[in-house]
Design a protein around this motif. Structure first.
Motif, mmCIF file in Angstrom:
data_model
loop_
_atom_site.group_PDB
_atom_site.id
_atom_site.type_symbol
_atom_site.label_atom_id
_atom_site.label_comp_id
_atom_site.label_asym_id
_atom_site.label_seq_id
_atom_site.Cartn_x
_atom_site.Cartn_y
_atom_site.Cartn_z
ATOM 1 N N GLY A 168 0.756 -1.237 0.000
ATOM 2 C CA GLY A 168 0.000 0.000 0.000
ATOM 3 C C GLY A 168 0.789 1.291 0.000
ATOM 4 N N LEU A 169 2.130 1.245 -0.084
ATOM 5 C CA LEU A 169 2.923 2.477 -0.124
ATOM 6 C C LEU A 169 2.997 3.004 -1.551
ATOM 7 N N ASP A 170 2.805 4.305 -1.719
ATOM 8 C CA ASP A 170 2.885 4.863 -3.067
ATOM 9 C C ASP A 170 4.328 5.202 -3.427
ATOM 10 N N VAL A 171 4.530 5.652 -4.645
ATOM 11 C CA VAL A 171 5.886 5.879 -5.165
ATOM 12 C C VAL A 171 6.634 6.921 -4.339
ATOM 13 N N ILE A 172 5.960 8.009 -3.970
ATOM 14 C CA ILE A 172 6.613 9.076 -3.210
ATOM 15 C C ILE A 172 7.095 8.568 -1.863
ATOM 16 N N LEU A 173 6.255 7.829 -1.163
ATOM 17 C CA LEU A 173 6.640 7.297 0.143
ATOM 18 C C LEU A 173 7.802 6.316 0.022
ATOM 19 N N SER A 209 13.579 5.413 0.950
ATOM 20 C CA SER A 209 14.902 5.067 0.433
ATOM 21 C C SER A 209 15.893 6.210 0.629
ATOM 22 N N ALA A 210 15.409 7.452 0.506
ATOM 23 C CA ALA A 210 16.282 8.616 0.646
ATOM 24 C C ALA A 210 16.637 8.901 2.099
ATOM 25 N N ILE A 211 15.693 8.684 3.014
ATOM 26 C CA ILE A 211 15.903 9.043 4.419
ATOM 27 C C ILE A 211 16.446 7.875 5.231
ATOM 28 N N THR A 212 15.810 6.720 5.108
ATOM 29 C CA THR A 212 16.279 5.544 5.855
ATOM 30 C C THR A 212 17.528 4.965 5.207
ATOM 31 N N TYR A 213 17.477 4.776 3.904
ATOM 32 C CA TYR A 213 18.603 4.298 3.090
ATOM 33 C C TYR A 213 19.280 3.087 3.721
ATOM 34 N N ALA A 214 18.511 2.028 3.865
ATOM 35 C CA ALA A 214 19.046 0.790 4.444
ATOM 36 C C ALA A 214 18.183 -0.358 3.957
ATOM 37 N N GLY A 215 18.680 -1.085 2.966
ATOM 38 C CA GLY A 215 17.878 -2.118 2.326
ATOM 39 C C GLY A 215 17.235 -3.099 3.276
ATOM 40 N N SER A 216 18.037 -3.726 4.151
ATOM 41 C CA SER A 216 17.495 -4.735 5.049
ATOM 42 C C SER A 216 16.480 -4.137 6.008
ATOM 43 N N ALA A 217 16.792 -2.956 6.568
ATOM 44 C CA ALA A 217 15.866 -2.298 7.483
ATOM 45 C C ALA A 217 14.583 -1.893 6.774
ATOM 46 N N GLN A 218 14.685 -1.455 5.535
ATOM 47 C CA GLN A 218 13.501 -1.042 4.789
ATOM 48 C C GLN A 218 12.579 -2.219 4.510
ATOM 49 N N PHE A 219 13.139 -3.372 4.167
ATOM 50 C CA PHE A 219 12.314 -4.562 3.961
ATOM 51 C C PHE A 219 11.588 -4.927 5.261
ATOM 52 N N TRP A 264 33.502 16.946 8.352
ATOM 53 C CA TRP A 264 32.444 16.914 7.345
ATOM 54 C C TRP A 264 32.631 15.733 6.395
ATOM 55 N N HIS A 265 33.835 15.500 5.956
ATOM 56 C CA HIS A 265 34.112 14.367 5.085
ATOM 57 C C HIS A 265 33.788 13.052 5.780
ATOM 58 N N ASN A 266 34.175 12.931 7.040
ATOM 59 C CA ASN A 266 33.903 11.714 7.792
ATOM 60 C C ASN A 266 32.405 11.490 7.974
ATOM 61 N N ILE A 267 31.678 12.573 8.269
ATOM 62 C CA ILE A 267 30.225 12.458 8.443
ATOM 63 C C ILE A 267 29.563 12.037 7.145
ATOM 64 N N LEU A 268 29.995 12.628 6.037
ATOM 65 C CA LEU A 268 29.388 12.318 4.739
ATOM 66 C C LEU A 268 29.649 10.866 4.345
ATOM 67 N N VAL A 269 30.881 10.408 4.520
ATOM 68 C CA VAL A 269 31.209 9.022 4.188
ATOM 69 C C VAL A 269 30.419 8.062 5.076
ATOM 70 N N GLY A 270 30.376 8.348 6.376
ATOM 71 C CA GLY A 270 29.667 7.468 7.305
ATOM 72 C C GLY A 270 28.173 7.446 7.084
ATOM 73 N N THR A 271 27.589 8.599 6.720
ATOM 74 C CA THR A 271 26.140 8.679 6.526
ATOM 75 C C THR A 271 25.675 7.849 5.344
ATOM 76 N N LEU A 272 26.438 7.853 4.265
ATOM 77 C CA LEU A 272 26.037 7.146 3.042
ATOM 78 C C LEU A 272 26.688 5.768 2.907
ATOM 79 N N LEU A 273 27.366 5.320 3.948
ATOM 80 C CA LEU A 273 28.010 4.006 3.901
ATOM 81 C C LEU A 273 26.967 2.892 3.839
ATOM 82 N N THR A 274 27.226 1.899 3.008
ATOM 83 C CA THR A 274 26.350 0.730 2.914
ATOM 84 C C THR A 274 27.195 -0.539 3.023
ATOM 85 N N ILE A 298 17.674 5.010 -4.714
ATOM 86 C CA ILE A 298 16.440 5.791 -4.698
ATOM 87 C C ILE A 298 15.682 5.634 -6.016
ATOM 88 N N ALA A 299 16.400 5.746 -7.126
ATOM 89 C CA ALA A 299 15.757 5.634 -8.436
ATOM 90 C C ALA A 299 15.171 4.243 -8.653
#
Length: 235
Positions: free
Chosen positions: A36-41, A46-56, A99-109, A144-145
């Motif tokens: 029941g989730l639409d495309v925007i949600l 994906s943009a905010i949580t950004y964690a495949g296993s957690a999102q499932f 800032w570099h450390n935060i950016l790398v850590g935030t988007l790390l997968t 995200i895409a």
């Protein structure tokens, strides 16, 4: 992989993993749309949580109308392993800005972490921000895409579990584990196989005594400790 750590090299070395992000992202989008989730949600998650296993897990819990606090705790526990991965990666960015450390850590997968650990074998154990940030940004945009496209296509798939789409994440982790084993030349294959077998036994036994959401973190920590002990014992 080669020893170059520039953005162009990062693009070429990340492309093979992009197909994995696309496959998992499409699967997540399809599964999310089916509850029941639409495309925007889907794309916002994906943009905010950004964690495949957690999102499932979040989607499956939403489908069963679980309390919000339970969903939050489950997502945290599943993603708690990222603290260990971020701590490992941070050691290679000691001379970079916060800032570099935060950016790398935030988007790390899991995938970018595995790619980075494999890259160490070709760079004399060195990493830099430009290479790693490029890897992370490609992964982030693709995820995200792909999840958005999956949500659009979800209307055409009434029962995604019948197509095995709910197994896509597990399959990707198996592939990453294999690549890590064959790429890491600092450890023998036999040692890695032993540690993997011990970790599998720990998870199997742990399922009897520990809640599955907490087991991932507990199993990771115990596996790391036992792996270090086995490594030193064999050496």
């Amino acid at each position: 992989m080669n020893s170059q750590l520039d953005a162009r090299t990062a693009v070429k070395e990340t492309l093979p993993t992009v197909f994995g992000y696309i496959g998992i992202g499409l699967a997540f989008g399809v599964v999310s749309q089916s509850v029941g989730l639409d495309v925007i949600l889907v794309m916002l998650m994906s943009a905010i949580t950004y964690a495949g296993s957690a999102q499932f897990i979040m989607v499956s819990m939403l489908a069963t109308h679980s309390p919000v606090i339970s969903i939050m705790v489950a997502a945290f526990l599943v993603n708690a392993r990222m603290m260990l991965m971020s701590a490992t990666v941070a050691g290679y960015f000691r001379h970079d800005s916060m800032w570099h450390n935060i950016l790398v850590g935030t988007l790390l997968t899991d995938e970018s972490f595995a790619l980075g650990m494999n890259k160490l074998n070709a760079t004399d154990r060195k990493l830099n921000f430009h290479w790693f940030n490029t890897v992370n940004l490609i992964a982030y945009g693709t995820w995200i895409a792909a999840s958005g496209v999956g949500a659009l296509l979800g209307k055409l798939v009434a029962h995604p579990e019948k197509l095995g789409l709910d197994f896509a994440l597990v399959a990707m982790f198996i592939g990453l584990l294999y690549l890590q084993v064959i790429a890491d030349k600092t450890l023998s294959v036999n040692l890695q196989v032993v540690v993997i077998a011990v970790e599998a036994i720990l998870i199997y036994v742990g399922l009897i005594f520990i809640p599955s959401n907490a087991l991932l973190l507990v199993g990771t920590v115990l596996g790391c400790v036992i792996g270090v002990v086995i490594k030193h014992a064999r050496n």
